[in-house]
Design a protein around this motif. Structure first.
Motif, PDB file in Angstrom:
ATOM      1  N   ILE A  43       0.848  -1.191   0.000  1.00  0.00           N
ATOM      2  CA  ILE A  43       0.000   0.000   0.000  1.00  0.00           C
ATOM      3  C   ILE A  43       0.884   1.242   0.000  1.00  0.00           C
ATOM      4  O   ILE A  43       2.059   1.184   0.352  1.00  0.00           O
ATOM      5  N   ARG A  44       0.279   2.357  -0.407  1.00  0.00           N
ATOM      6  CA  ARG A  44       0.957   3.650  -0.321  1.00  0.00           C
ATOM      7  C   ARG A  44       0.525   4.329   0.970  1.00  0.00           C
ATOM      8  O   ARG A  44      -0.587   4.121   1.441  1.00  0.00           O
ATOM      9  N   PRO A  45       1.390   5.155   1.529  1.00  0.00           N
ATOM     10  CA  PRO A  45       1.020   5.877   2.746  1.00  0.00           C
ATOM     11  C   PRO A  45      -0.203   6.765   2.504  1.00  0.00           C
ATOM     12  O   PRO A  45      -0.428   7.257   1.394  1.00  0.00           O
ATOM     13  N   LEU A  46      -0.978   6.968   3.551  1.00  0.00           N
ATOM     14  CA  LEU A  46      -2.187   7.771   3.477  1.00  0.00           C
ATOM     15  C   LEU A  46      -1.918   9.150   2.891  1.00  0.00           C
ATOM     16  O   LEU A  46      -2.667   9.619   2.030  1.00  0.00           O
ATOM     17  N   ALA A  47      -0.857   9.804   3.320  1.00  0.00           N
ATOM     18  CA  ALA A  47      -0.552  11.154   2.818  1.00  0.00           C
ATOM     19  C   ALA A  47      -0.353  11.147   1.304  1.00  0.00           C
ATOM     20  O   ALA A  47      -0.810  12.068   0.610  1.00  0.00           O
ATOM     21  N   ASP A  48       0.307  10.117   0.773  1.00  0.00           N
ATOM     22  CA  ASP A  48       0.515  10.022  -0.681  1.00  0.00           C
ATOM     23  C   ASP A  48      -0.809   9.850  -1.412  1.00  0.00           C
ATOM     24  O   ASP A  48      -1.037  10.464  -2.459  1.00  0.00           O
ATOM     25  N   ILE A  49      -1.668   8.985  -0.866  1.00  0.00           N
ATOM     26  CA  ILE A  49      -2.966   8.744  -1.490  1.00  0.00           C
ATOM     27  C   ILE A  49      -3.794  10.026  -1.491  1.00  0.00           C
ATOM     28  O   ILE A  49      -4.397  10.394  -2.498  1.00  0.00           O
ATOM     29  N   LEU A  50      -3.838  10.716  -0.345  1.00  0.00           N
ATOM     30  CA  LEU A  50      -4.612  11.954  -0.258  1.00  0.00           C
ATOM     31  C   LEU A  50      -4.119  12.987  -1.267  1.00  0.00           C
ATOM     32  O   LEU A  50      -4.924  13.662  -1.918  1.00  0.00           O
ATOM     33  N   SER A  51      -2.813  13.117  -1.418  1.00  0.00           N
ATOM     34  CA  SER A  51      -2.259  14.061  -2.393  1.00  0.00           C
ATOM     35  C   SER A  51      -2.670  13.696  -3.814  1.00  0.00           C
ATOM     36  O   SER A  51      -2.982  14.561  -4.620  1.00  0.00           O
ATOM     37  N   ALA A  52      -2.674  12.393  -4.092  1.00  0.00           N
ATOM     38  CA  ALA A  52      -2.983  11.928  -5.439  1.00  0.00           C
ATOM     39  C   ALA A  52      -4.455  12.100  -5.809  1.00  0.00           C
ATOM     40  O   ALA A  52      -4.789  12.309  -6.981  1.00  0.00           O
ATOM     41  N   ILE A  53      -5.348  12.004  -4.832  1.00  0.00           N
ATOM     42  CA  ILE A  53      -6.784  12.006  -5.156  1.00  0.00           C
ATOM     43  C   ILE A  53      -7.522  13.257  -4.719  1.00  0.00           C
ATOM     44  O   ILE A  53      -8.725  13.368  -4.932  1.00  0.00           O
ATOM     45  N   LYS A  54      -6.836  14.228  -4.133  1.00  0.00           N
ATOM     46  CA  LYS A  54      -7.531  15.380  -3.550  1.00  0.00           C
ATOM     47  C   LYS A  54      -8.465  16.082  -4.536  1.00  0.00           C
ATOM     48  O   LYS A  54      -9.527  16.547  -4.145  1.00  0.00           O
ATOM     49  N   LYS A  56     -10.151  14.679  -6.849  1.00  0.00           N
ATOM     50  CA  LYS A  56     -11.263  13.783  -7.184  1.00  0.00           C
ATOM     51  C   LYS A  56     -12.293  13.677  -6.075  1.00  0.00           C
ATOM     52  O   LYS A  56     -13.352  13.096  -6.277  1.00  0.00           O
ATOM     53  N   LEU A  57     -11.970  14.195  -4.892  1.00  0.00           N
ATOM     54  CA  LEU A  57     -12.894  14.099  -3.760  1.00  0.00           C
ATOM     55  C   LEU A  57     -13.930  15.213  -3.829  1.00  0.00           C
ATOM     56  O   LEU A  57     -13.591  16.357  -4.126  1.00  0.00           O
ATOM     57  N   ILE A  89     -15.846   6.927  -0.280  1.00  0.00           N
ATOM     58  CA  ILE A  89     -14.979   6.844  -1.454  1.00  0.00           C
ATOM     59  C   ILE A  89     -13.985   5.722  -1.194  1.00  0.00           C
ATOM     60  O   ILE A  89     -13.202   5.780  -0.237  1.00  0.00           O
ATOM     61  N   HIS A  90     -14.010   4.681  -2.020  1.00  0.00           N
ATOM     62  CA  HIS A  90     -13.098   3.542  -1.873  1.00  0.00           C
ATOM     63  C   HIS A  90     -11.952   3.718  -2.868  1.00  0.00           C
ATOM     64  O   HIS A  90     -12.190   3.871  -4.067  1.00  0.00           O
ATOM     65  N   VAL A  91     -10.730   3.657  -2.326  1.00  0.00           N
ATOM     66  CA  VAL A  91      -9.535   3.893  -3.129  1.00  0.00           C
ATOM     67  C   VAL A  91      -8.579   2.729  -2.958  1.00  0.00           C
ATOM     68  O   VAL A  91      -8.279   2.325  -1.820  1.00  0.00           O
ATOM     69  N   GLY A  96      -3.815   3.891  -5.827  1.00  0.00           N
ATOM     70  CA  GLY A  96      -4.380   5.231  -5.639  1.00  0.00           C
ATOM     71  C   GLY A  96      -5.575   5.501  -6.530  1.00  0.00           C
ATOM     72  O   GLY A  96      -6.088   6.614  -6.556  1.00  0.00           O
ATOM     73  N   GLU A  97      -6.045   4.481  -7.227  1.00  0.00           N
ATOM     74  CA  GLU A  97      -7.203   4.647  -8.109  1.00  0.00           C
ATOM     75  C   GLU A  97      -8.491   4.632  -7.298  1.00  0.00           C
ATOM     76  O   GLU A  97      -8.675   3.775  -6.430  1.00  0.00           O
TER      77      GLU A  97
END
Length: 104
Positions: A43-54, A56-57, A89-91, A96-97
């Motif tokens: 998995i990727r760290p939460l901070a990375d995921i949040l940056s990648a999808i911000k 799209k939220l 939102i399921h990621v 990170g998709e």
């Protein structure tokens, strides 16, 4: 759209991991599982995921869970938009998709 401030995000993640460690069936047992998954590249760290999808939220993140669904790690974000609607939102925690969005 505003992502939660880092302090709030950290609190949300800590809460999610505590809840996950309470024995709920589908969730990580404790933060060690999440840390192992990050270190193993599962998995990727939460901070990375949040940056990648911000972008799209549809609103503000008010909750986070990390769980395995059919063997795949997923971050589940609970988001409230500016109209007060609640979304899950399921990621995919590795890619990170955004897999699915559901209004509650």
């Amino acid at each position: 759209m505003n992502l939660c401030p880092p302090r709030i995000c950290a609190l949300i993640l800590a809460t999610a991991l505590v809840v996950a460690g309470s024995g709920a069936p589908a969730f990580t047992r404790d933060h060690d599982d999440a840390l192992r998954a990050v270190k193993a590249g599962e998995i990727r760290p939460l901070a990375d995921i949040l940056s990648a999808i911000k972008e799209k939220l549809p609103g503000d993140v008010v909750g986070v869970k990390l769980e395995r669904e059919a063997g795949v790690w997923m971050y589940e974000f609970r988001v409230i938009d500016d109209k007060g609607r609640l979304f899950d939102i399921h990621v995919d925690a590795r890619s990170g998709e955004v897999e699915r969005t559901k209004e509650k």
